[in-house]
Structures are given as C-alpha cells and as structure tokens.
Motif scaffolding. Structure first.
Motif, PDB file in Angstrom:
ATOM      1  N   ALA A 150      -2.603  -4.496  -6.248  1.00  0.00           N
ATOM      2  CA  ALA A 150      -3.324  -4.304  -4.977  1.00  0.00           C
ATOM      3  C   ALA A 150      -4.230  -5.485  -4.653  1.00  0.00           C
ATOM      4  O   ALA A 150      -4.723  -5.602  -3.532  1.00  0.00           O
ATOM      5  CB  ALA A 150      -4.138  -3.020  -5.047  1.00  0.00           C
ATOM      6  N   ALA A 151      -4.451  -6.360  -5.626  1.00  0.00           N
ATOM      7  CA  ALA A 151      -5.340  -7.510  -5.398  1.00  0.00           C
ATOM      8  C   ALA A 151      -4.816  -8.443  -4.311  1.00  0.00           C
ATOM      9  O   ALA A 151      -5.567  -9.224  -3.735  1.00  0.00           O
ATOM     10  CB  ALA A 151      -5.530  -8.282  -6.693  1.00  0.00           C
ATOM     11  N   GLU A 181      -8.229   8.082 -12.434  1.00  0.00           N
ATOM     12  CA  GLU A 181      -9.095   9.108 -11.838  1.00  0.00           C
ATOM     13  C   GLU A 181      -8.653  10.516 -12.224  1.00  0.00           C
ATOM     14  O   GLU A 181      -9.471  11.430 -12.264  1.00  0.00           O
ATOM     15  CB  GLU A 181      -9.078   8.990 -10.307  1.00  0.00           C
ATOM     16  CG  GLU A 181      -9.580   7.658  -9.782  1.00  0.00           C
ATOM     17  CD  GLU A 181     -11.095   7.575  -9.793  1.00  0.00           C
ATOM     18  OE1 GLU A 181     -11.738   8.536  -9.377  1.00  0.00           O
ATOM     19  OE2 GLU A 181     -11.630   6.535 -10.241  1.00  0.00           O
ATOM     20  N   GLU A 228      -4.525  -1.116   4.335  1.00  0.00           N
ATOM     21  CA  GLU A 228      -3.919   0.152   4.780  1.00  0.00           C
ATOM     22  C   GLU A 228      -4.697   1.343   4.210  1.00  0.00           C
ATOM     23  O   GLU A 228      -4.117   2.357   3.841  1.00  0.00           O
ATOM     24  CB  GLU A 228      -2.430   0.217   4.406  1.00  0.00           C
ATOM     25  CG  GLU A 228      -1.603   0.964   5.446  1.00  0.00           C
ATOM     26  CD  GLU A 228      -0.115   0.988   5.135  1.00  0.00           C
ATOM     27  OE1 GLU A 228       0.378  -0.013   4.585  1.00  0.00           O
ATOM     28  OE2 GLU A 228       0.538   1.996   5.456  1.00  0.00           O
ATOM     29  N   TYR A 258      -5.260   4.631 -11.377  1.00  0.00           N
ATOM     30  CA  TYR A 258      -6.639   4.128 -11.466  1.00  0.00           C
ATOM     31  C   TYR A 258      -7.476   4.919 -12.484  1.00  0.00           C
ATOM     32  O   TYR A 258      -8.685   4.699 -12.599  1.00  0.00           O
ATOM     33  CB  TYR A 258      -7.309   4.192 -10.091  1.00  0.00           C
ATOM     34  CG  TYR A 258      -7.081   2.946  -9.256  1.00  0.00           C
ATOM     35  CD1 TYR A 258      -5.908   2.778  -8.530  1.00  0.00           C
ATOM     36  CD2 TYR A 258      -8.036   1.927  -9.195  1.00  0.00           C
ATOM     37  CE1 TYR A 258      -5.693   1.655  -7.766  1.00  0.00           C
ATOM     38  CE2 TYR A 258      -7.816   0.788  -8.429  1.00  0.00           C
ATOM     39  CZ  TYR A 258      -6.662   0.659  -7.715  1.00  0.00           C
ATOM     40  OH  TYR A 258      -6.450  -0.472  -6.956  1.00  0.00           O
ATOM     41  N   ALA A 293       0.809  -1.216   0.000  1.00  0.00           N
ATOM     42  CA  ALA A 293       0.000   0.000   0.000  1.00  0.00           C
ATOM     43  C   ALA A 293       0.846   1.272   0.000  1.00  0.00           C
ATOM     44  O   ALA A 293       0.352   2.342  -0.325  1.00  0.00           O
ATOM     45  CB  ALA A 293      -0.922  -0.012   1.201  1.00  0.00           C
ATOM     46  N   LYS A 347      -3.846  -1.672  -9.840  1.00  0.00           N
ATOM     47  CA  LYS A 347      -5.050  -2.375  -9.399  1.00  0.00           C
ATOM     48  C   LYS A 347      -4.786  -3.874  -9.253  1.00  0.00           C
ATOM     49  O   LYS A 347      -5.242  -4.515  -8.303  1.00  0.00           O
ATOM     50  CB  LYS A 347      -6.161  -2.137 -10.425  1.00  0.00           C
ATOM     51  CG  LYS A 347      -7.523  -2.587  -9.991  1.00  0.00           C
ATOM     52  CD  LYS A 347      -8.543  -2.183 -11.044  1.00  0.00           C
ATOM     53  CE  LYS A 347      -9.933  -2.628 -10.646  1.00  0.00           C
ATOM     54  NZ  LYS A 347     -10.943  -2.186 -11.601  1.00  0.00           N
ATOM     55  N   ASP A 348      -4.046  -4.434 -10.195  1.00  0.00           N
ATOM     56  CA  ASP A 348      -3.739  -5.873 -10.145  1.00  0.00           C
ATOM     57  C   ASP A 348      -2.803  -6.179  -8.985  1.00  0.00           C
ATOM     58  O   ASP A 348      -2.934  -7.206  -8.314  1.00  0.00           O
ATOM     59  CB  ASP A 348      -3.093  -6.331 -11.457  1.00  0.00           C
ATOM     60  CG  ASP A 348      -4.049  -6.185 -12.628  1.00  0.00           C
ATOM     61  OD1 ASP A 348      -5.271  -6.163 -12.377  1.00  0.00           O
ATOM     62  OD2 ASP A 348      -3.579  -6.067 -13.776  1.00  0.00           O
ATOM     63  N   ASP A 356      -5.873 -12.272  -4.385  1.00  0.00           N
ATOM     64  CA  ASP A 356      -6.194 -12.720  -5.750  1.00  0.00           C
ATOM     65  C   ASP A 356      -6.021 -14.230  -5.922  1.00  0.00           C
ATOM     66  O   ASP A 356      -6.749 -14.865  -6.682  1.00  0.00           O
ATOM     67  CB  ASP A 356      -5.351 -11.949  -6.782  1.00  0.00           C
ATOM     68  CG  ASP A 356      -3.882 -11.897  -6.435  1.00  0.00           C
ATOM     69  OD1 ASP A 356      -3.524 -12.289  -5.307  1.00  0.00           O
ATOM     70  OD2 ASP A 356      -3.082 -11.466  -7.290  1.00  0.00           O
ATOM     71  N   ASP A 398      -0.239   9.202  -3.293  1.00  0.00           N
ATOM     72  CA  ASP A 398      -1.686   9.359  -3.505  1.00  0.00           C
ATOM     73  C   ASP A 398      -1.977   9.841  -4.926  1.00  0.00           C
ATOM     74  O   ASP A 398      -2.867   9.313  -5.600  1.00  0.00           O
ATOM     75  CB  ASP A 398      -2.273  10.354  -2.495  1.00  0.00           C
ATOM     76  CG  ASP A 398      -2.373   9.748  -1.101  1.00  0.00           C
ATOM     77  OD1 ASP A 398      -2.161   8.518  -0.982  1.00  0.00           O
ATOM     78  OD2 ASP A 398      -2.639  10.496  -0.151  1.00  0.00           O
ATOM     79  N   GLU A 448      -1.365   7.072  -7.393  1.00  0.00           N
ATOM     80  CA  GLU A 448      -2.397   6.034  -7.303  1.00  0.00           C
ATOM     81  C   GLU A 448      -3.674   6.477  -8.038  1.00  0.00           C
ATOM     82  O   GLU A 448      -4.261   5.706  -8.801  1.00  0.00           O
ATOM     83  CB  GLU A 448      -2.706   5.717  -5.841  1.00  0.00           C
ATOM     84  CG  GLU A 448      -3.623   4.507  -5.683  1.00  0.00           C
ATOM     85  CD  GLU A 448      -3.962   4.200  -4.244  1.00  0.00           C
ATOM     86  OE1 GLU A 448      -3.671   5.023  -3.354  1.00  0.00           O
ATOM     87  OE2 GLU A 448      -4.545   3.132  -3.993  1.00  0.00           O
ATOM     88  N   PHE A 449      -4.077   7.729  -7.821  1.00  0.00           N
ATOM     89  CA  PHE A 449      -5.275   8.227  -8.506  1.00  0.00           C
ATOM     90  C   PHE A 449      -5.059   8.245 -10.020  1.00  0.00           C
ATOM     91  O   PHE A 449      -5.962   7.970 -10.786  1.00  0.00           O
ATOM     92  CB  PHE A 449      -5.658   9.628  -7.977  1.00  0.00           C
ATOM     93  CG  PHE A 449      -6.511   9.543  -6.744  1.00  0.00           C
ATOM     94  CD1 PHE A 449      -5.942   9.307  -5.505  1.00  0.00           C
ATOM     95  CD2 PHE A 449      -7.891   9.666  -6.812  1.00  0.00           C
ATOM     96  CE1 PHE A 449      -6.727   9.196  -4.364  1.00  0.00           C
ATOM     97  CE2 PHE A 449      -8.688   9.559  -5.681  1.00  0.00           C
ATOM     98  CZ  PHE A 449      -8.100   9.332  -4.457  1.00  0.00           C
ATOM     99  N   PHE A 495      -9.396  -6.820  -3.231  1.00  0.00           N
ATOM    100  CA  PHE A 495      -8.711  -5.689  -2.581  1.00  0.00           C
ATOM    101  C   PHE A 495      -8.322  -4.577  -3.556  1.00  0.00           C
ATOM    102  O   PHE A 495      -8.166  -3.431  -3.161  1.00  0.00           O
ATOM    103  CB  PHE A 495      -7.439  -6.169  -1.873  1.00  0.00           C
ATOM    104  CG  PHE A 495      -7.698  -7.151  -0.776  1.00  0.00           C
ATOM    105  CD1 PHE A 495      -8.711  -6.936   0.137  1.00  0.00           C
ATOM    106  CD2 PHE A 495      -6.918  -8.296  -0.642  1.00  0.00           C
ATOM    107  CE1 PHE A 495      -8.962  -7.839   1.157  1.00  0.00           C
ATOM    108  CE2 PHE A 495      -7.155  -9.211   0.363  1.00  0.00           C
ATOM    109  CZ  PHE A 495      -8.178  -8.977   1.265  1.00  0.00           C
ATOM    110  N   GLY A 496      -8.126  -4.918  -4.805  1.00  0.00           N
ATOM    111  CA  GLY A 496      -7.657  -3.920  -5.772  1.00  0.00           C
ATOM    112  C   GLY A 496      -8.779  -3.062  -6.317  1.00  0.00           C
ATOM    113  O   GLY A 496      -8.547  -1.968  -6.821  1.00  0.00           O
ATOM    114  N   ASN A 502     -11.272  -9.350  -7.968  1.00  0.00           N
ATOM    115  CA  ASN A 502     -10.221  -8.523  -7.372  1.00  0.00           C
ATOM    116  C   ASN A 502     -10.801  -7.872  -6.102  1.00  0.00           C
ATOM    117  O   ASN A 502     -11.315  -6.760  -6.135  1.00  0.00           O
ATOM    118  CB  ASN A 502      -9.753  -7.456  -8.375  1.00  0.00           C
ATOM    119  CG  ASN A 502      -8.509  -6.729  -7.897  1.00  0.00           C
ATOM    120  OD1 ASN A 502      -8.176  -6.760  -6.721  1.00  0.00           O
ATOM    121  ND2 ASN A 502      -7.817  -6.090  -8.812  1.00  0.00           N
ATOM    122  N   LEU A 562      -7.336   3.784  -3.449  1.00  0.00           N
ATOM    123  CA  LEU A 562      -7.999   5.075  -3.618  1.00  0.00           C
ATOM    124  C   LEU A 562      -8.732   5.505  -2.358  1.00  0.00           C
ATOM    125  O   LEU A 562      -9.802   6.084  -2.430  1.00  0.00           O
ATOM    126  CB  LEU A 562      -8.973   5.043  -4.810  1.00  0.00           C
ATOM    127  CG  LEU A 562      -8.380   4.792  -6.187  1.00  0.00           C
ATOM    128  CD1 LEU A 562      -9.466   4.808  -7.248  1.00  0.00           C
ATOM    129  CD2 LEU A 562      -7.324   5.829  -6.529  1.00  0.00           C
TER     130      LEU A 562
END
Lengths: 422, 294
Positions: A242-243, A401, B233, A399, A183, A239-240, B128, A392, A395-396, B147-148, B145, B237
């Motif tokens: 963070a899975a 955003e 954590e 994704y 994270a 995103k992958d 995953d 941050d 990350e945005f 958590f992602g 997915n 986002l």
C-alpha cells in the motif's frame, strides 16, 4: 438500357437501405486499442447495413456507474458491452435487457455453445452474447526467474522456494509473486478464494442455497496460507504494497523492471501486463498452481463480458444486425480483431486464428483456462459488496487488527447478509 | 412598476430559478425522501421509515469510522490551511521585488489543486519510492510509508488540501490591503512592534474575512472526494475513507441510494449545525466596520 437498369437497382437498393436505416448508440469500456477497433467495426457494419452507430466509450473506471444511471433512467445505448457479473445486478429476472432469442433469425446463435449461452441467460432470457471466456492465470516474469537461477514455477512449492533465492541473489525488494497491489485487493481475495476452492472443491457461493459454501475453518486455512506467503517473503505485506498508494500493477515501475516477478491475472489482460515490461523481460503464463491436498484445480473461469441489447431500443432488429456483424461476419470480425481477447464466437475465433491476428501466447493463456477444471463460478463472486466485504476483512487481518478466525467469520456473515437480498 | 416590466424581470431571473429548482432544489428534497426508502435504482423506491438512520447509528461500523476520519480531517485541515494562507498573504502584502509573480505562483496550486492530475502527482510524490522519500534519504533518514501506514495516510491527504491555500490567501490579501495604513502609522508612533500591530490591528480588522474563509473551507473540506479517492481509495484500513467516499460507494457501487441519501443528510446536518455554531460564535469575535460593538 443495361446501365439504366443498374442505376435503378442501385437507387432502389439505397432507398430500401435508407428506409430501414437506424440511428443507434453503442457503449463500452476499454483501452485505446479496443476503442479504435470497435469504432472501425461499427463503421464497417454500419455501412454494410445502412445504420449509423454513435460510439460511447470510457475506461473501466466509472463505467458501471454510468451504465447503471443510464439503465435507471431508460437512456442506455442500444448496444451495450456488459460485464458478466453485472447481469444479476441489472437483470435478475431476465427482464433487464432484450431477450436475444427473439432475434435468432438475425443473430447466428450456433456460433456459441449451449454452456456459453446458458451463462448469459437470466431466468430463461438470453440477455447477452458472450464475447470471450476468461479466467485467472498465474503469469511469471521469466527474466527475473532466470536472473535468480530459478525455474519458472509449476507448483506453490516452487514459488515458495524461490523467495529466499530471490532475496539472496537479487535483493530484499524482489518478490516471486505480488498481491494486494492496489486498493481493491482483488488479487488477495482471489488467491484466498483459489486456495479455499482447491481445498474444498467448492466455489465461494453455493448455487443451491446462495450462501457461502465454505465453513469458517476452511476459510481460516486459506487465509493462513496467504499469511504464510507473506511471512516467507513470497509476496509483499499488505502495508508495504500500500506504500505505493492506489496504483495499478501495470503502472508500477517495480512490475515493469521485474522486481515483482509474478501475478494472478485475467488471461485476456496478458498484454496489459507484458506491454509495460522492458525489452529484456518475458511474461509467461503457467498452469494453475495447486496446494497440497487439492481436490480440484479450481480454475476461476467465466464469460468475460457480453454484448446486450437495450430492452428500450427503438430499433432492436438493427442493433441485432450490428451485433451479429461484429461477432460472426468476416468484415466485422476483421475490424474488431482481438480487442476483447480470444472470441467466444466460433466464427470469430476461427477467422482470427486463421489470419494470425491472435497472438499464440494469448491462445496458450486461454487454453490453460479452458483446460482447467473446477466448480462453476457464481457471478456474485464479483458483486461489488461481496468483493468489498471479503477484501475489508482480509485487510484488517493483514494489518493484525483481527485474527484469521475473526476474518473468516466476518467474511461469511457479511457475504451471506449481502446474498440474502437476492 | 407596470405589469409588463414585472414579467420582464421574472423572465430575466427565470433561467436561474429553473436551474435552481431542477438541479438543486428537487434533488435536495428528493434525496431527503429517498433517505427513508430502500432504492436500488433498478426498481421503485420502497418506504422503510427510519430503518436507514437506525442502521447508520447503531449497526454500521464503517459509518462510525468514516465519520471519525472526516471530523479529524476537517478539524485538522481547516485551521492549518487558514493559518498557512494568512501567513503567506501577510508576506505577499509587503512591497517586495517581483511581488506579482509570487502572488500568482502561490495561487497556482489552487487552480490545479482539485484536479485528478494533481492527486495522481501527489500519489507519486509520497509513494515509497517517491520524491519525498528520496529527499529525506539525502539526510540519511529511513523512507516513510506515507500511504501504507494508516496514521500517515490521512496526514498526506491533509497536506494536499493545505497546499491548495491560494483562494483563501487571495481573499486574505485583499482584506489586508483594505486596512487603513494610518492605523499602523499611529501604532508605530506609539511604539508598537510588528507582532503587536498584527495582533491588535490586523487580526481584528480581518475577522470578517477569517470567518468567511473558515465557513467556506469547512464546507469544502466536508465534501472532499478527489484526493482520497485517487490517492488511497479510502485505505488503508479506511483511514482516509471520508464520508463522501462512503456515500459514493453506497450510491454508485452498491446502488443503495436510500442508504447513501441517509448518509448525505447526516453529513448535511453536521455541516449545518457547525455553520450555525460558527455564526452564533461570530458575534463574540467577528468585528464589522460600522458595527456598534466595534
């Protein structure tokens, strides 16, 4: 007569020792091997000088919070292992810790270069003794690269070219490099920083103005370089990654089994990443990858951590004796071993290399850092708020955003706002 | 009461009173003062008036996001958890074989639930390549997915909280067992079915316990920290970035104690207002034995 003289001398020596004996505390963070080595060093040095040192050790997580609370309450340990980027947090004016120049008769400061001591000096006060110089190096899993029939990369082009071969020969879930695995997103932040620094020849923070040195356009280029790595399958999308949840790279089976075949890590953490790997895997540190048109290697090099002495210590001289013993005296050095990487202290580095304690691969990884060139790295790079603001925004962006332009502007505005406080 | 015995009583309660003053009352009031200051721990607090609150409500996007996530979390977790706890309690109220074993087994997650180890376990289960994706893969479904994806991440954290339904369940079970059986017998003689007896006898009689559990679970849900901190954590986002995580980050990572105190007081005010609303509304739906309204 001779025997009674010896006995008298022993009693006098013991009396003298006990008269100066001090009860000290020492705090540090680390893993099990560091805990064991440091406790042994404290035992050896404590016995040598007649002091008792109570150890206080934790893992990395939460240690900053613990030290901060102790410093705020004036209950900190006599000797503390302090992360180098924390120095401006605790001692911007140099008064947060004891000035070790005051103990120059006890501590042999000639074991450190002027540059090393300068890096641990705040406002003219020597606030700590550097334990090692560390930096980020790329490390690749040679076994996975061999399996794909691709040489271990020497340039960014090599890494990028490896991606389609990995997918074709090994599978879609194989990546030549990994980022944003936990994270904190620290690898992504540091890779984007590396690219921007190579392009501009400047660190994130201009030391003259204490503001962000890069223009939005320069930062946009670096952010788009990261995007290109994702698009070409060199690294996983945020995103992958963070899975897997908030899991550390070295704890992940995909790292251990070679699916993720490279990372950008501290040289001193080599074994942290190589230990979980299978017997058939081999982790190889390589010289810094450079982008096209780089004006510098932009090595991210810094003192890893320092030993500081509390300004509130009742026995600072005793604490200085113990610090000197652990870092410059043979028995202390032998007990401590390589628990904190390749030592910055000349005496310790020489002794450990002579005795073969330091693994050649650690020496090789450290050499990449020491030989590398680039602008000086500001400790504010690792300020928690600066790191958070950078991560941050990335990350945005990752994704979808915000755009790269918005991310760059957000990073610059937010980091400057944080730096304004200092 | 003689003077001596009066002092004796005071001596007995003193340990509690001293503990309360030092560890609860003083930090509570001091944090209110700190919320009007700029305090970095390493230097004395500086009075800044309402600056922290002004920034919080007008310029802090992270606070807006975190507050929204917290409210979604609380308002989805509490009803789900209470409903599930009551459902299991009703089942465990029947005379079944090995009933004591099942009662214990269902309570176990509550003992373990708040621990770091269970949060780590949860991370592995929903990763995953975790157990859940392996299980749905058996039915030919694509891995999710958990958590992602920002939408799924909060749901996964919510599930962890719901899984810890044991303590609410035990309280429900005690309430169910205290209901006079003759009321059910009378209803059955009158031809009431299971649902009618539950709706018209069980539910009204356990409303005080539902109310108690609701208040307790709401307060606890607002304070949730371990699960989201260990598992995601707060990401991705900031989709699981509950207010306690934000308070922690501001206080112990950024050392902005004044601002962290201001967030803590906003959180306290929200909990207080919701609790007062719950107490006010309880007059309309909670029935106590001996109450004239019942």
């Amino acid at each position: 007569m001779k025997r009674s003289t010896t006995a008298l001398a022993t009693v006098l020596a013991l009396t003298a020792l006990s008269a100066n004996a001090a009860d000290l505390r020492m705090s540090w963070w680390g893993g099990d091997s560091r805990h064991l080595a440091t406790q042994e060093a404290l035992k050896v040095c404590g016995e040598k000088y007649g002091h008792t040192i109570a150890p206080e050790f934790t893992g990395w997580s939460g240690h900053l919070e613990k030290v901060t609370t102790q410093l705020a309450g004036g209950t900190e340990a006599d000797i503390m292992q302090i992360n180098w980027p924390w120095l401006p947090l605790f001692s911007m004016d140099g008064s947060g810790f004891a000035d070790l120049n005051d103990f120059a008769e006890i501590i042999d400061l000639s074991n450190w270069t002027e540059d090393q001591l300068a890096a641990a000096t705040m406002n003219g006060h020597l606030n700590g003794l550097p334990l090692s110089t560390t930096g980020r190096v790329f490390m690749f899993n040679k076994a996975t690269y061999d399996k794909a029939g691709v040489p271990v990369p020497a340039t960014w082009d090599d890494v990028i070219a490896a991606a389609p071969v990995f997918k074709e020969k090994l599978g879609d879930d194989y990546y030549p490099l990994t980022m944003a695995y936990d994270a904190s997103g620290v690898n992504t932040v540091l890779t984007v920083s590396l690219v921007a620094a190579q392009k501009t020849g400047k660190d994130l923070i201009d030391p003259e103005t204490n503001t962000v040195a890069w223009t939005p356009e320069e930062l946009v280029e670096a952010i788009e370089f990261y995007k290109m790595l994702v698009d070409k399958g060199v690294v996983r999308a945020w995103k992958d990654a963070a899975a897997a949840g908030n899991v550390k790279l070295h704890e992940d089976p995909k790292w251990a089994d070679g699916h993720l075949a490279g990372s950008y890590e501290w040289d001193s953490t080599y074994f942290k990443y190589s230990d979980p790997m299978g017997e058939d895997q081999e982790l190889v540190p390589v010289p810094l990858l450079k982008i096209d048109g780089a004006v510098t290697e932009a090595v991210y090099r810094k003192p890893s951590m320092v030993f500081s002495i509390s300004k509130n210590s009742e026995n600072p001289e005793a604490a200085a004796q113990i610090v000197n013993c652990m870092l410059t005296e043979t028995d202390g050095i032998d007990a401590m071993g390589s628990a904190r990487g390749l030592p910055a202290s000349k005496a310790a580095a020489m002794r450990l290399q002579e005795t073969g304690v330091i693994d050649p691969v650690l020496v090789a990884a450290n050499k990449i850092i020491m030989d590398g060139e680039g602008p000086g790295v500001s400790p504010f790079n690792e300020h928690p708020e600066v790191r958070s603001a950078f991560k941050d925004a990335l990350e945005f962006y990752a994704y979808g955003e915000i755009s790269a332009q918005e991310a760059a502007e957000e990073i610059i505005v937010n980091v400057n706002e944080i730096l304004e406080k200092y | 009461m003689g003077g001596e015995s009066r002092y004796m009583g005071l001596a007995y309660v003193m340990p509690y009173v001293v503990g309360l003053l030092i560890f609860t009352a003083f930090p509570f009031l001091y944090s209110f003062y700190l919320s009007f200051t700029d305090y970095s721990l390493m230097s004395a607090p500086t009075w800044v008036g309402l600056d922290n609150y002004e920034k919080l409500f007008t310029r802090d996007r992270t606070f807006d996001k975190s507050l929204k996530v917290t409210l979604i979390y609380v308002f989805s977790t509490v009803p789900l958890k209470l409903a599930f706890a009551l459902f299991i309690a009703v089942i465990l109220n029947y005379r079944l074989k090995m009933i004591n074993f099942f009662r214990t087994a269902y309570y176990v997650p509550s003992i373990l639930g708040g621990s770091i180890a269970i949060a780590v376990l949860w991370r592995y289960i929903f990763a995953d390549t975790g157990l859940v994706n392996m299980f749905i893969g058996v039915f030919g479904l694509e891995p999710v997915n958990w958590f992602g994806d920002p939408t799924n991440a909060l749901f996964t954290i919510t599930l962890l909280r719901c899984w810890q339904f044991g303590s609410a369940m035990v309280i429900f079970l005690a309430a169910l067992q205290s209901i006079d059986k003759s009321l059910y017998e009378a209803a059955w003689i009158d031809g009431a079915n299971q649902w009618q007896t539950f709706r018209n006898i069980t539910l009204p009689l356990i409303t005080p316990v539902i109310f108690f559990n609701m208040i307790m679970q709401t307060v606890q849900a607002f304070q949730e920290f371990n699960g989201p901190y260990i598992i995601t954590e707060g990401g991705p986002l900031k989709s699981t970035y509950l207010l306690p995580l934000y308070i922690y980050e501001k206080a112990f990572k950024n050392f902005d104690m004044g601002y962290a105190s201001a967030i803590a007081w906003v959180l306290f005010t929200i909990i207080m207002v919701l609790t007062l609303i719950a107490f006010w509304s309880s007059k309309k739906w909670v029935y106590y034995a001996g109450d004239k309204r019942s």
